[in-house]
Design a protein around this motif. Sequence first.
Motif, short mmCIF file in Angstrom:
data_model
loop_
_atom_site.label_atom_id
_atom_site.label_comp_id
_atom_site.label_asym_id
_atom_site.label_seq_id
_atom_site.Cartn_x
_atom_site.Cartn_y
_atom_site.Cartn_z
N VAL A 208 0.68 -1.15 0.09
CA VAL A 208 -0.18 -0.25 0.37
C VAL A 208 0.31 1.03 -0.38
O VAL A 208 0.73 2.72 -0.93
N PHE A 209 1.97 0.79 0.53
CA PHE A 209 2.91 2.34 0.61
C PHE A 209 3.53 2.20 -0.41
O PHE A 209 3.64 3.63 -1.29
N ALA A 210 4.53 1.47 -1.35
CA ALA A 210 4.82 1.37 -3.29
C ALA A 210 3.53 2.21 -3.34
O ALA A 210 3.68 2.80 -4.78
N ALA A 211 1.87 1.96 -3.88
CA ALA A 211 0.99 2.41 -4.31
C ALA A 211 0.84 3.84 -3.97
O ALA A 211 0.44 4.23 -5.39
N LEU A 212 1.24 4.22 -2.91
CA LEU A 212 0.74 5.26 -2.10
C LEU A 212 2.13 6.02 -3.24
O LEU A 212 1.52 7.68 -3.55
N THR A 213 2.81 6.18 -3.48
CA THR A 213 4.13 6.28 -3.69
C THR A 213 4.15 6.77 -5.21
O THR A 213 4.15 7.69 -6.01
N LEU A 214 3.86 5.50 -4.89
CA LEU A 214 3.66 5.66 -7.07
C LEU A 214 2.22 6.14 -7.40
O LEU A 214 2.02 6.43 -8.94
N ASN A 215 1.48 6.66 -7.39
CA ASN A 215 0.26 6.67 -6.79
C ASN A 215 -0.92 6.16 -7.80
O ASN A 215 -1.61 6.50 -8.95
N VAL A 216 -0.55 5.04 -7.41
CA VAL A 216 -2.17 4.02 -8.58
C VAL A 216 -2.31 3.24 -7.03
O VAL A 216 -1.80 3.19 -6.25
N PRO A 217 -3.73 2.65 -7.60
CA PRO A 217 -4.54 1.02 -6.86
C PRO A 217 -3.54 0.82 -6.53
O PRO A 217 -2.84 0.05 -6.93
N LEU A 218 -3.94 -0.58 -5.57
CA LEU A 218 -3.91 -1.15 -5.49
C LEU A 218 -4.63 -2.46 -5.02
O LEU A 218 -5.81 -1.88 -5.12
N ILE A 219 -4.26 -3.44 -6.09
CA ILE A 219 -5.15 -5.01 -5.35
C ILE A 219 -4.56 -5.96 -5.02
O ILE A 219 -3.10 -6.25 -5.18
N ASP B 169 -7.76 2.05 -2.73
CA ASP B 169 -7.25 3.42 -2.98
C ASP B 169 -6.23 3.83 -1.63
O ASP B 169 -6.63 3.60 -0.94
N PRO B 170 -4.88 4.04 -2.05
CA PRO B 170 -4.23 4.04 -1.09
C PRO B 170 -4.35 5.55 -0.62
O PRO B 170 -4.34 5.74 0.92
N VAL B 171 -4.28 6.37 -1.34
CA VAL B 171 -4.52 8.05 -0.80
C VAL B 171 -5.89 8.33 0.02
O VAL B 171 -5.62 8.93 1.42
N LEU B 172 -6.87 7.44 -0.65
CA LEU B 172 -7.78 7.18 1.14
C LEU B 172 -7.79 6.79 2.32
O LEU B 172 -8.05 6.84 3.28
#
Lengths: 195, 195
Positions: free
Chosen positions: A66-77, B31-34
């Motif tokens: 989730v931290f990788a996704a946050l930094t890359l600004n993309v969704p996590l699945i 959604d990691p931002v949320l």
Amino acid sequence: MENLMNKISQEGLALSDAVLKVDSFLNHQVDPVLMKEIGETFASKFQRDSITKVVTLESSGIAPAVFAALTLNVPLIFARKRKSLTLQEDLLTADVYSFTKEETNTITISSKFLNEEDHVLVIDDFLANGQAAEGLIKVVSKSGASVAGIGIVIEKAFQNGGKRLRSKGIRVESLAKIAKLEAGKVTFVNEGSFV
Amino acid sequence: MENLMNKISQEGLALSDAVLKVDSFLNHQVDPVLMKEIGETFASKFQRDSITKVVTLESSGIAPAVFAALTLNVPLIFARKRKSLTLQEDLLTADVYSFTKEETNTITISSKFLNEEDHVLVIDDFLANGQAAEGLIKVVSKSGASVAGIGIVIEKAFQNGGKRLRSKGIRVESLAKIAKLEAGKVTFVNEGSFV
């Protein structure tokens, strides 16, 4: 990744020559500061790869991913390990055998969240024989999406998963590579040993 | 929490008058931002409570909970839904029935990660009839630790879990409270309805 290797040396428990228990900071209790650094390190390694989604496997992959996704600004699945009643339509699936749990799970991703436009960073906590990683790649590939590579928190380099994946041309980025486990002692690849 | 309620209104799927599917941002795709905003909101609500550990239940609780733990600067523990071969010694356990999955799971926490010195913030994704929340409280309490309260992402206020927990004096902080689910329509408590 130095902080990760230090943590493994300090808190990792080599239960046998094959099993490393890291439930004090990764698999059960989780160190959020370390997870943030791990996630940001993965993001940094794949920052030029136009990643559109991060995919991991429940449960231990979620915190670093989730931290990788946050930094890359993309969704996590996060792929599910079995079907639930509210996730039934159009599932992408692959069977994965877990040597640790001695059972086969069907891992699933809903097909509506991946398509051929996606370029995916796969993240998992451990790489041993490569079953989980190959299952994740299979599931992602079934959607038509491409895999940019795999980010692994801890690779057991003495097992053959990393070799198998790399021999297929898959980019594998492991933040800690373990050469050898002995009672009370973890030896890293190219890093010497910690007692 | 406005961004959360907007997201539920836009992407939540009321599958029946009891089931809300939020797998595009919370339960499968994340959604990691949320999740960061949710975690920080929980941390803010409990910032004066001297929290020592955040506890959640795998898998959907992990993403919001890890941001809460990061902000509070304490470890996260995710309770496991069944025993694994590498987590057997000294387990704290409680049985939890899931109406969604129609099965009973034993949720477990290793007793070495909680003790009577701990003051715990429990986080979960949904609160419906309260089974999971009560199971988590039971597991935490078995260690001798105290529970500061429960942070819930989405409370189905038309089911009785919130009422049961609050009537026992447990502090429950829900970021979105749903009054009613109808086909294609989610009505929030004190917030009007969104079509």
